[in-house]
Design a protein around this motif. Structure first.
Motif, short mmCIF file in Angstrom:
data_model
loop_
_atom_site.label_atom_id
_atom_site.label_comp_id
_atom_site.label_asym_id
_atom_site.label_seq_id
_atom_site.Cartn_x
_atom_site.Cartn_y
_atom_site.Cartn_z
N ALA A 1 0.84 -1.20 0.00
CA ALA A 1 0.00 0.00 0.00
C ALA A 1 0.87 1.25 0.00
CB ALA A 1 -0.93 -0.01 1.21
N HIS A 2 0.39 2.27 -0.70
CA HIS A 2 0.98 3.61 -0.79
C HIS A 2 2.16 3.71 -1.74
CE1 HIS A 2 -1.68 4.49 2.48
NE2 HIS A 2 -1.02 3.70 3.33
N GLN A 3 2.54 2.63 -2.40
CA GLN A 3 3.56 2.76 -3.44
C GLN A 3 2.98 3.51 -4.63
OE1 GLN A 3 4.49 -1.39 -4.01
NE2 GLN A 3 6.20 -1.37 -2.56
N GLY A 4 3.77 4.42 -5.19
CA GLY A 4 3.30 5.21 -6.32
C GLY A 4 3.29 4.42 -7.61
N VAL A 5 2.36 4.78 -8.50
CA VAL A 5 2.23 4.10 -9.78
C VAL A 5 2.29 5.15 -10.90
CG1 VAL A 5 0.80 2.61 -11.22
CG2 VAL A 5 0.76 2.34 -8.72
N HIS A 6 3.14 4.89 -11.90
CA HIS A 6 3.29 5.77 -13.05
C HIS A 6 2.69 5.11 -14.28
CE1 HIS A 6 6.30 8.43 -11.00
NE2 HIS A 6 6.51 7.30 -10.31
N VAL A 7 1.84 5.86 -14.99
CA VAL A 7 1.23 5.33 -16.21
C VAL A 7 1.95 5.93 -17.42
CG1 VAL A 7 -0.97 5.11 -15.03
CG2 VAL A 7 -0.52 7.13 -16.41
N PRO A 8 1.98 5.22 -18.55
CA PRO A 8 2.65 5.74 -19.75
C PRO A 8 2.07 7.09 -20.16
CG PRO A 8 2.15 3.42 -20.01
CD PRO A 8 1.46 3.86 -18.76
N GLY A 9 2.94 8.05 -20.42
CA GLY A 9 2.49 9.37 -20.85
C GLY A 9 1.90 10.20 -19.74
N ALA B 1 -4.93 -0.92 -7.08
CA ALA B 1 -4.39 0.43 -7.18
C ALA B 1 -5.43 1.38 -7.75
CB ALA B 1 -3.14 0.44 -8.07
N ARG B 2 -5.43 2.61 -7.23
CA ARG B 2 -6.33 3.65 -7.74
C ARG B 2 -5.59 4.39 -8.84
NH1 ARG B 2 -10.03 3.49 -4.30
NH2 ARG B 2 -8.72 4.20 -2.58
N LEU B 3 -6.12 4.30 -10.08
CA LEU B 3 -5.43 4.80 -11.26
C LEU B 3 -6.36 5.67 -12.10
CD1 LEU B 3 -3.72 1.44 -12.29
CD2 LEU B 3 -2.66 3.36 -11.08
N PRO B 4 -5.79 6.48 -12.98
CA PRO B 4 -6.63 7.26 -13.89
C PRO B 4 -7.56 6.35 -14.69
CG PRO B 4 -4.37 8.04 -13.98
CD PRO B 4 -4.36 6.78 -13.17
N ALA B 5 -8.75 6.83 -14.96
CA ALA B 5 -9.72 6.04 -15.72
C ALA B 5 -9.15 5.63 -17.07
CB ALA B 5 -11.01 6.84 -15.91
N GLY B 6 -9.39 4.39 -17.42
CA GLY B 6 -8.96 3.90 -18.73
C GLY B 6 -7.54 3.37 -18.79
N THR B 7 -6.84 3.31 -17.65
CA THR B 7 -5.46 2.81 -17.64
C THR B 7 -5.43 1.33 -18.05
OG1 THR B 7 -4.84 4.34 -15.86
CG2 THR B 7 -3.39 2.45 -16.24
N THR B 8 -4.56 0.99 -18.98
CA THR B 8 -4.40 -0.39 -19.43
C THR B 8 -2.93 -0.68 -19.68
OG1 THR B 8 -4.68 0.24 -21.76
CG2 THR B 8 -6.67 -0.40 -20.56
N GLY B 9 -2.62 -1.93 -20.00
CA GLY B 9 -1.28 -2.29 -20.39
C GLY B 9 -0.32 -2.42 -19.23
N THR B 10 0.86 -1.83 -19.38
CA THR B 10 1.91 -1.91 -18.38
C THR B 10 2.14 -0.57 -17.71
OG1 THR B 10 3.02 -3.68 -19.62
CG2 THR B 10 4.33 -2.52 -17.98
N VAL B 11 2.29 -0.58 -16.42
CA VAL B 11 2.60 0.63 -15.65
C VAL B 11 3.88 0.37 -14.86
CG1 VAL B 11 0.19 1.35 -15.47
CG2 VAL B 11 1.17 -0.14 -13.70
N GLU B 12 4.39 1.41 -14.21
CA GLU B 12 5.58 1.28 -13.40
C GLU B 12 5.25 1.60 -11.94
OE1 GLU B 12 9.20 2.40 -16.46
OE2 GLU B 12 8.26 4.02 -15.32
#
Length: 364
Positions: A292-300, A325-336
């Protein structure tokens, strides 16, 4: 010293490692959290969940009151069925999530122990203008028996009426057998039952289950099991600042009856129109542990994290790290994911990760 359930001495006798959980002394494990996890996935495990708060709601306005209090609509189910739902504040944030067992003219609610006082205060506050009685039941205990062999074992352990109830229950169905409520519900992604019974009868049932080969299972395995099943934990995946839309619980919101003005409805309708973040699953592609609380980066995305893990663990069933994880709507594929100052790749998936002992997640 915290509150103790009727099974406290049984936990100590079984070698339970006791920890504080929401003000209760509860077993985190009985020697091996990993073995307990696998026992539930492969056989059957028993959980003491007597720390949960049981509340009976009765009175001539009980139905109307609960249709006002809850985001889901109790009219969607018949008597003898349970429904999962949330209580919301005016902003649409989740005050708590709970199960409602619907009787003929009465209702039994089970809410979280850590939010007990807040929940009871909120329920009393919302009862104004309704002829309703809200009655907490500290005299009751609750035991969950989960796993592929759980129901078969219960049929052997319980009295004839209890065995018939277990055999005939549909998912989210329940039946009263005397003072016992036997429900086909759970928090593990496995089949089984949860039994609410008088506290003084709990130790006898617990021992009969153990004698029948059911493994005592602590809160540690309960958490890894629920996360594999993609089930939310209050305080992690949702709270008073998170709406059901943002917690992946949109399916628990009933908006079809335009005349039902439940608490938080206006805020939910507004957010649904404007858009919101999503709660999605992650599976780590390499070695590491998601927390919990680790940051997630989405492409772009932006320079900083675009999202955050709400619950994460190593999945004993899959042999991989998984998370919600709580992410921007529509996130797909691979994240970091940021893990110890490194960015590691994770696949975005649709939870649950595991159901009935099998991998079930789908890449998005």
């Amino acid at each position: 010293m915290g509150h103790r359930t009727p099974l406290y001495d049984a936990h100590l006798a079984a070698g339970g490692k006791m920890v504080d959980f929401g003000g209760w002394d509860m077993p985190i494990h009985y020697g091996s959290q990993l073995e307990e996890h696998h026992a539930v996935r492969q056989h059957a495990g028993a959980f003491d969940v007597s720390h949960m708060t049981v509340v009976d709601v009765t009175g001539s306005d009980a139905r109307a009151y609960l249709r006002h209090l809850l985001a889901n609509d109790i009219d969607k189910v018949k008597a003898g069925r349970a429904i999962y739902t949330c209580m919301l504040n005016e902003r649409g944030g989740v005050v708590d999530d709970l199960i409602v067992y619907k009787g003929d003219n009465d209702y039994r609610l089970v809410v979280n122990c850590a939010t007990r006082e807040k929940d009871l205060d909120w329920m009393e506050k919302q009862a104004g203008g309704f002829a309703v009685d809200i009655h907490e039941r500290p005299d009751l205990a609750m035991i969950a028996v989960q796993g592929p062999e759980a129901r078969a074992i219960l049929e052997k352990v319980l009295c004839e009426a209890g065995a018939k109830a277990v055999a005939g229950l549909p998912f989210f169905g329940f039946e009263y057998v005397g003072e016992w409520l036997i429900a086909r519900t759970g928090y593990t992604g496995e089949d089984g039952a949860e039994i609410i019974l008088p506290g003084h009868k709990a130790e006898d049932l617990w021992q009969r289950l153990v004698d029948a080969g059911v493994r005592p299972t602590g809160l540690g395995a309960r958490d890894t099991l629920r996360l594999e099943a993609g089930l939310n934990l209050y305080g992690n995946d949702m709270d008073e600042d998170i709406t059901p839309w943002e917690a992946g619980l949109g399916w628990t919101v009933a908006l079809d009856d335009a005349e039902r003005d439940f608490v938080g409805r206006a805020a939910l309708e507004k957010q649904k129109t404007e858009g919101h973040r999503q709660l999605l699953g992650l599976v780590l592609e390499g070695k590491g542990v998601l927390r919990a609380h680790q940051g997630v980066h989405v492409p772009g995305g932006s320079v900083g994290p675009d999202g955050e893990i709400t619950s994460g663990t190593y999945s004993p069933t899959l042999g991989k790290a998984v998370a919600l994880a709580r992410l921007p709507a529509g996130t797909t594929g691979t994240v970091e994911v940021e893990i110890r100052n490194k960015r590691l790749n994770a696949q975005v998936v649709r939870a649950p990760f595991v159901r009935n002992g099998k991998a079930t997640y789908k890449p998005l």
